[in-house]
Write an enzyme that holds these catalytic residues in place. Structure first.
Site, short mmCIF file in Angstrom:
data_model
loop_
_atom_site.label_atom_id
_atom_site.label_comp_id
_atom_site.label_asym_id
_atom_site.label_seq_id
_atom_site.Cartn_x
_atom_site.Cartn_y
_atom_site.Cartn_z
CE LYS A 118 1.61 2.44 4.11
NZ LYS A 118 2.08 1.13 3.69
CE LYS A 150 -5.13 -0.76 1.89
NZ LYS A 150 -5.01 -1.95 2.60
CB THR A 159 -0.88 0.03 1.27
OG1 THR A 159 -1.68 -1.15 1.30
CG2 THR A 159 -1.78 1.25 1.26
P1 NAD Z 1 5.96 -5.77 7.41
O1 NAD Z 1 6.77 -4.67 7.95
O2 NAD Z 1 5.60 -6.92 8.29
O3 NAD Z 1 6.65 -6.40 6.08
C1 NAD Z 1 7.40 -5.65 5.18
C2 NAD Z 1 8.69 -6.42 4.92
O4 NAD Z 1 9.46 -5.72 3.95
C3 NAD Z 1 9.57 -6.55 6.18
O5 NAD Z 1 9.82 -7.92 6.44
C4 NAD Z 1 10.83 -5.77 5.81
O6 NAD Z 1 12.01 -6.33 6.38
C5 NAD Z 1 10.82 -5.88 4.32
N1 NAD Z 1 11.62 -4.87 3.60
C6 NAD Z 1 11.71 -3.54 3.84
N2 NAD Z 1 12.50 -2.95 2.92
C7 NAD Z 1 12.92 -3.94 2.08
C8 NAD Z 1 13.74 -3.97 0.92
N3 NAD Z 1 14.30 -2.86 0.43
N4 NAD Z 1 13.93 -5.15 0.31
C9 NAD Z 1 13.37 -6.29 0.80
N5 NAD Z 1 12.59 -6.32 1.89
C10 NAD Z 1 12.36 -5.17 2.52
O7 NAD Z 1 4.63 -5.08 6.82
P2 NAD Z 1 3.27 -5.82 6.38
O8 NAD Z 1 2.28 -5.74 7.50
O9 NAD Z 1 3.61 -7.13 5.77
O10 NAD Z 1 2.75 -4.80 5.28
C11 NAD Z 1 3.27 -4.81 3.95
C12 NAD Z 1 2.42 -3.87 3.11
O11 NAD Z 1 1.06 -4.34 3.13
C13 NAD Z 1 2.39 -2.44 3.62
O12 NAD Z 1 2.43 -1.58 2.52
C14 NAD Z 1 1.06 -2.36 4.38
O13 NAD Z 1 0.53 -1.06 4.40
C15 NAD Z 1 0.20 -3.29 3.54
N6 NAD Z 1 -0.94 -3.89 4.26
C16 NAD Z 1 -0.76 -4.41 5.50
C17 NAD Z 1 -1.87 -4.97 6.15
C18 NAD Z 1 -1.71 -5.57 7.53
O14 NAD Z 1 -2.75 -5.86 8.16
N7 NAD Z 1 -0.50 -5.82 8.02
C19 NAD Z 1 -3.13 -4.98 5.53
C20 NAD Z 1 -3.25 -4.48 4.25
C21 NAD Z 1 -2.15 -3.93 3.61
#
Ligand code: NAD
Length: 296
Positions: A246, A171, A96
């Site tokens: 966010k 979204k 997102t």
């Molecule tokens: P998270 O922080 O658990 O996962 C993100 C991952 O990306 C981490 O493991 C981090 O180490 C990795 N990362 C960061 N920079 C990187 C890079 N340059 N190369 C490789 N890996 C890298 O976050 P999440 O909860 O999994 O969310 C991911 C996305 O999904 C976000 O954009 C969030 O807004 C969206 N989202 C999350 C939810 C939720 O409920 N968690 C729901 C809908 C959407």
């Protein structure tokens, strides 16, 4: 069976990648966090030491990263997915992110000859684990048609919202409405309490009347009427306030850029910022009822 490079296997990307493995795809995982990678290699993924290694010769590349800056870095830097991936690979960003970053990455991918889709999700970690996510997609008809069978392995509702950035736009519009309707639902219960109404009675009346909405009937912010809602677990294990904030910030930035008036969206962003600042960033977003009750 496709070879899929998965960049970002955190709370969401991890279980999404595991569902691809369950569907017999080969997954090459890269994440800057070794702990995150371990969770997917244990399920059968191959670890890649860099994002560029992961995407080499992959049929599909999926990114699931925290924010626009991370997505720009993996797609737009001099040595990036766009320089390392096979030219016929399909690129899907499920993060997102802000619409400007989504459009910039789309433009660069198209210029480099790739099919690219922005495909943010709703459904949270539970939906990612169960393979029931909703994907809101932006991109060409061709990119959508190529991506749909892959996204179906991780979700149950795959919608083509329009061209570049349309998935991100859909979204943030949805989540702005969700925040507003949750605050409204909380205010109605907080007022009902002060007027001596029982939660269950008020729920039965509003859920069959014109106040009916998802925040009330699926995610009721008071315990009792909807047993699966986080309000029954002291507001844990749902959609964290920090993530709602966010998305509200993204919607406010988009509204400003597009010259759209969103006064209730702006108010919702301020209320959630205040709630988060009071130590509730990790609390489910329906927990804002506690703050709203306190106001006099
Ligand atoms: P998270 O922080 O658990 O996962 C993100 C991952 O990306 C981490 O493991 C981090 O180490 C990795 N990362 C960061 N920079 C990187 C890079 N340059 N190369 C490789 N890996 C890298 O976050 P999440 O909860 O999994 O969310 C991911 C996305 O999904 C976000 O954009 C969030 O807004 C969206 N989202 C999350 C939810 C939720 O409920 N968690 C729901 C809908 C959407």
């Amino acid at each position: 069976m496709a070879t899929i490079a998965f960049i970002g296997v955190g709370n969401m990307g991890g279980p999404m990648a595991r569902n691809l493995l369950k569907a017999q795809d080969k997954v090459r995982a890269f994440d800057v966090s070794p702990a995150a990678v371990k969770h997917v290699t244990e399920a059968g993924a191959t670890e890649s030491k860099t994002a560029l290694d992961a995407v080499k010769d992959a049929d599909v590349v999926i990114t699931m990263l925290p924010a626009g800056a991370h997505v720009r870095s993996v797609y737009l830097e001099e040595q990036s997915i766009l320089t390392a991936a096979r030219k016929d690979a399909l690129l899907i960003d499920c993060s997102t992110i802000d619409i400007d970053s989504a459009r910039a990455v789309h433009a660069a991918a198209l210029k480099a000859g790739f099919d690219f889709l922005d495909a943010p999700v709703s459904g949270g970690v539970g939906g990612a684990e169960a393979g029931t996510l909703a994907f809101m997609c932006g991109g060409s008809d061709k990119a959508f048609a190529r991506a749909k069978p892959i996204l179906e392995k991780m979700g149950k509702r795959i919608v083509h919202a329009g061209g570049a950035g349309a998935g991100q736009a859909a979204k943030i519009c949805n989540n702005m409405l969700l925040a507003i309707s949750m605050i409204g639902t909380c205010e109605a219960f907080a007022l009902g309490e002060k007027l001596g109404l029982e939660h269950q009675k008020l729920f039965e009346i509003m859920s069959a009347a014109s106040g009916q909405c998802w925040s009330l009937t699926t995610y009721c912010p008071v315990p009792g009427p909807v047993p699966t809602a986080p309000s029954n677990r002291d507001y844990t294990g749902g959609f964290a306030t920090a993530l709602m904030l966010k998305d509200l910030k993204l919607s406010q930035a988009a509204a400003q850029g597009a010259g759209a008036a969103t006064p209730l969206g702006a108010e919702a962003a301020q209320l959630y910022a205040l709630f988060a600042a009071q130590g509730n960033a990790g609390v489910d977003f329906s927990g804002i009822i506690k703050m709203l009750r306190g106001g006099q």
